[in-house]
Design a protein around this motif. Structure first.
Motif, PDB file in Angstrom:
ATOM      1  N   CYS A  96       0.878  -1.176   0.000  1.00  0.00           N
ATOM      2  CA  CYS A  96       0.000   0.000   0.000  1.00  0.00           C
ATOM      3  C   CYS A  96       0.911   1.220   0.000  1.00  0.00           C
ATOM      4  O   CYS A  96       1.457   1.596   1.042  1.00  0.00           O
ATOM      5  N   GLN A  97       1.102   1.823  -1.154  1.00  0.00           N
ATOM      6  CA  GLN A  97       2.058   2.927  -1.269  1.00  0.00           C
ATOM      7  C   GLN A  97       1.559   4.216  -0.644  1.00  0.00           C
ATOM      8  O   GLN A  97       2.343   5.108  -0.332  1.00  0.00           O
ATOM      9  N   ASN A  98       0.253   4.318  -0.435  1.00  0.00           N
ATOM     10  CA  ASN A  98      -0.297   5.505   0.219  1.00  0.00           C
ATOM     11  C   ASN A  98      -1.558   5.122   0.982  1.00  0.00           C
ATOM     12  O   ASN A  98      -2.051   3.991   0.882  1.00  0.00           O
ATOM     13  N   SER A  99      -2.087   6.071   1.739  1.00  0.00           N
ATOM     14  CA  SER A  99      -3.238   5.778   2.598  1.00  0.00           C
ATOM     15  C   SER A  99      -4.508   5.513   1.796  1.00  0.00           C
ATOM     16  O   SER A  99      -5.410   4.817   2.272  1.00  0.00           O
ATOM     17  N   ILE A 100      -4.592   6.037   0.578  1.00  0.00           N
ATOM     18  CA  ILE A 100      -5.773   5.790  -0.256  1.00  0.00           C
ATOM     19  C   ILE A 100      -5.859   4.313  -0.620  1.00  0.00           C
ATOM     20  O   ILE A 100      -6.925   3.689  -0.528  1.00  0.00           O
ATOM     21  N   GLY A 143       6.258  12.199   4.794  1.00  0.00           N
ATOM     22  CA  GLY A 143       7.370  13.075   4.453  1.00  0.00           C
ATOM     23  C   GLY A 143       8.678  12.715   5.119  1.00  0.00           C
ATOM     24  O   GLY A 143       9.690  13.390   4.908  1.00  0.00           O
ATOM     25  N   ASN A 144       8.679  11.651   5.928  1.00  0.00           N
ATOM     26  CA  ASN A 144       9.892  11.270   6.663  1.00  0.00           C
ATOM     27  C   ASN A 144      10.224   9.784   6.536  1.00  0.00           C
ATOM     28  O   ASN A 144      10.875   9.219   7.415  1.00  0.00           O
ATOM     29  N   TRP A 145       9.759   9.151   5.464  1.00  0.00           N
ATOM     30  CA  TRP A 145      10.088   7.737   5.280  1.00  0.00           C
ATOM     31  C   TRP A 145      11.598   7.597   5.063  1.00  0.00           C
ATOM     32  O   TRP A 145      12.154   8.244   4.177  1.00  0.00           O
ATOM     33  N   PRO A 146      12.282   6.745   5.832  1.00  0.00           N
ATOM     34  CA  PRO A 146      13.731   6.581   5.667  1.00  0.00           C
ATOM     35  C   PRO A 146      14.125   6.029   4.298  1.00  0.00           C
ATOM     36  O   PRO A 146      15.128   6.429   3.732  1.00  0.00           O
ATOM     37  N   ASP A 147      13.354   5.084   3.766  1.00  0.00           N
ATOM     38  CA  ASP A 147      13.659   4.570   2.427  1.00  0.00           C
ATOM     39  C   ASP A 147      12.383   4.271   1.639  1.00  0.00           C
ATOM     40  O   ASP A 147      11.969   5.067   0.812  1.00  0.00           O
ATOM     41  N   VAL A 148      11.724   3.147   1.916  1.00  0.00           N
ATOM     42  CA  VAL A 148      10.539   2.762   1.153  1.00  0.00           C
ATOM     43  C   VAL A 148       9.282   3.345   1.801  1.00  0.00           C
ATOM     44  O   VAL A 148       8.948   2.993   2.933  1.00  0.00           O
ATOM     45  N   PRO A 149       8.560   4.226   1.123  1.00  0.00           N
ATOM     46  CA  PRO A 149       7.319   4.767   1.690  1.00  0.00           C
ATOM     47  C   PRO A 149       6.191   3.741   1.599  1.00  0.00           C
ATOM     48  O   PRO A 149       6.225   2.831   0.773  1.00  0.00           O
ATOM     49  N   GLY A 150       5.206   3.899   2.458  1.00  0.00           N
ATOM     50  CA  GLY A 150       4.066   2.993   2.404  1.00  0.00           C
ATOM     51  C   GLY A 150       4.204   1.821   3.354  1.00  0.00           C
ATOM     52  O   GLY A 150       5.180   1.695   4.088  1.00  0.00           O
ATOM     53  N   ILE A 151       3.196   0.941   3.330  1.00  0.00           N
ATOM     54  CA  ILE A 151       3.167  -0.174   4.275  1.00  0.00           C
ATOM     55  C   ILE A 151       2.917  -1.509   3.588  1.00  0.00           C
ATOM     56  O   ILE A 151       2.421  -1.572   2.465  1.00  0.00           O
ATOM     57  N   PHE A 152       3.272  -2.550   4.296  1.00  0.00           N
ATOM     58  CA  PHE A 152       2.955  -3.932   3.932  1.00  0.00           C
ATOM     59  C   PHE A 152       1.631  -4.270   4.615  1.00  0.00           C
ATOM     60  O   PHE A 152       1.463  -4.031   5.806  1.00  0.00           O
ATOM     61  N   ARG A 160      -6.925 -16.838   9.812  1.00  0.00           N
ATOM     62  CA  ARG A 160      -7.287 -15.789  10.765  1.00  0.00           C
ATOM     63  C   ARG A 160      -6.063 -15.004  11.236  1.00  0.00           C
ATOM     64  O   ARG A 160      -5.821 -14.858  12.443  1.00  0.00           O
ATOM     65  N   VAL A 161      -5.331 -14.491  10.281  1.00  0.00           N
ATOM     66  CA  VAL A 161      -4.147 -13.694  10.591  1.00  0.00           C
ATOM     67  C   VAL A 161      -4.082 -12.482   9.668  1.00  0.00           C
ATOM     68  O   VAL A 161      -4.410 -12.567   8.482  1.00  0.00           O
ATOM     69  N   ILE A 162      -3.696 -11.347  10.229  1.00  0.00           N
ATOM     70  CA  ILE A 162      -3.512 -10.103   9.486  1.00  0.00           C
ATOM     71  C   ILE A 162      -2.134  -9.555   9.855  1.00  0.00           C
ATOM     72  O   ILE A 162      -1.767  -9.534  11.035  1.00  0.00           O
ATOM     73  N   VAL A 163      -1.380  -9.113   8.859  1.00  0.00           N
ATOM     74  CA  VAL A 163      -0.027  -8.607   9.103  1.00  0.00           C
ATOM     75  C   VAL A 163       0.127  -7.223   8.482  1.00  0.00           C
ATOM     76  O   VAL A 163      -0.234  -7.011   7.323  1.00  0.00           O
ATOM     77  N   LEU A 164       0.653  -6.297   9.273  1.00  0.00           N
ATOM     78  CA  LEU A 164       0.990  -4.962   8.782  1.00  0.00           C
ATOM     79  C   LEU A 164       2.438  -4.661   9.151  1.00  0.00           C
ATOM     80  O   LEU A 164       2.909  -5.087  10.211  1.00  0.00           O
ATOM     81  N   ALA A 165       3.125  -3.932   8.296  1.00  0.00           N
ATOM     82  CA  ALA A 165       4.508  -3.564   8.591  1.00  0.00           C
ATOM     83  C   ALA A 165       4.871  -2.288   7.850  1.00  0.00           C
ATOM     84  O   ALA A 165       4.288  -1.968   6.815  1.00  0.00           O
ATOM     85  N   ASP A 166       5.818  -1.556   8.412  1.00  0.00           N
ATOM     86  CA  ASP A 166       6.356  -0.390   7.716  1.00  0.00           C
ATOM     87  C   ASP A 166       7.849  -0.295   7.994  1.00  0.00           C
ATOM     88  O   ASP A 166       8.348  -0.870   8.956  1.00  0.00           O
ATOM     89  N   ARG A 167       8.550   0.411   7.127  1.00  0.00           N
ATOM     90  CA  ARG A 167       9.977   0.663   7.310  1.00  0.00           C
ATOM     91  C   ARG A 167      10.173   2.128   7.706  1.00  0.00           C
ATOM     92  O   ARG A 167      11.072   2.811   7.229  1.00  0.00           O
ATOM     93  N   GLY A 168       9.293   2.590   8.590  1.00  0.00           N
ATOM     94  CA  GLY A 168       9.317   3.983   9.017  1.00  0.00           C
ATOM     95  C   GLY A 168      10.328   4.253  10.115  1.00  0.00           C
ATOM     96  O   GLY A 168      11.285   3.511  10.326  1.00  0.00           O
TER      97      GLY A 168
END
Length: 259
Positions: A96-100, A143-152, A160-168
């Motif tokens: 998900c490269q952005n919140s939209i 505006g402050n993503w260290p490298d890859v913007p967006g989330i996994f 029954r599992v959900i995973v979220l991650a970011d490189r923030g």
């Protein structure tokens, strides 16, 4: 012993369906960098042709079959992404490269999970937790993503599992803006889940984690959360925070929700 003539050997090799590294990465839900690293380590060898890497479709299908059996497949993909020093964008299946894009996929999750037997009452709470974690990854790294913007963002309703991650920036760096005395990931994670810090962005990051905690301790939902070296596992009935220090640090944050 039968010896194949060179031309016949070539015909056999050409009959094997090969995929480019980009297509292989897409099908395997991995980054191209990960496949390159796995090839160098001998973990998932490539076929070299004219200096380029190709992958046998048969090998990819075997990998996917094995992955389908594993209980932590999505988590392993996300953990790999936040653990490596240099990463590219995740597979489109999870990125998900952005919140939209995130909001669109969150709505899709809500529609899918809402029709699962036994989750009629709890699915709004589950999607609320996911929404809080995902939205705040964007809010506090904008505006402050260290490298890859967006989330996994990935899920498997059957397991029954959900995973979220970011490189923030991670929780420690975010909270040190208003609590400069914080000295470790573990201390920052404890503060984030237990103290009211500020209602102003971006320092409000800790407040949404307390909201998530409030839902989990009252419902049949489990949370695994890591930022840096700090790990918290939370379930129904937990009133105290059992935070441990991992040997391996990650970039940003990763959350696993089991329901």
């Amino acid at each position: 012993m039968i010896v194949l003539k060179p031309c016949f050997q070539t015909a056999i090799i050409m009959s094997i369906e090969l995929l480019s590294i980009g297509e292989a990465a897409r099908r395997m839900h991995l980054s191209i960098d990960t496949l390159r690293r796995w090839d160098k380590a001998g973990k998932f060898p490539a076929v070299k042709k004219s200096g380029k890497r190709f992958y046998r479709l048969e090998d990819i299908e075997k990998y996917l079959v094995k992955l389908g059996i594993a209980e932590t497949d999505i988590f392993e993909i996300a953990k790999e992404w936040v653990s490596i020093d240099s990463a590219s964008e995740p597979s489109d299946s999870f990125y998900c490269q952005n919140s939209i894009v995130f909001q669109y996929r969150l709505k899709k999750l809500e529609n899918e999970i809402g029709v699962v037997a036994g989750l009629e009452d709890s699915f709004p709470l589950i999607t609320s937790i996911v929404g809080e974690i995902g939205n705040n990854s964007f809010d506090h790294n904008l505006g402050n993503w260290p490298d890859v913007p967006g989330i996994f963002f990935g899920y498997d309703i059957r397991k029954r599992v959900i995973v979220l991650a970011d490189r923030g920036q991670g929780i420690l760096k975010t909270l040190k803006r208003v609590k400069k005395e914080l000295a470790s990931d573990e201390e920052a994670l404890r503060v984030a889940f237990s103290e009211v810090i500020s209602g102003r962005a971006p320092e409000a990051r800790g407040n949404w984690l307390k909201y998530v905690k409030g839902i989990i301790v009252e419902n049949d939902v489990r949370l695994f959360f890591q930022t840096g070296t700090a790990v918290l596992e939370l379930k129904k009935g937990d009133r105290s925070l059992n935070i441990r220090k991992e040997r391996e640090s990650i970039y940003g944050c990763i959350a696993v929700i089991n329901f």
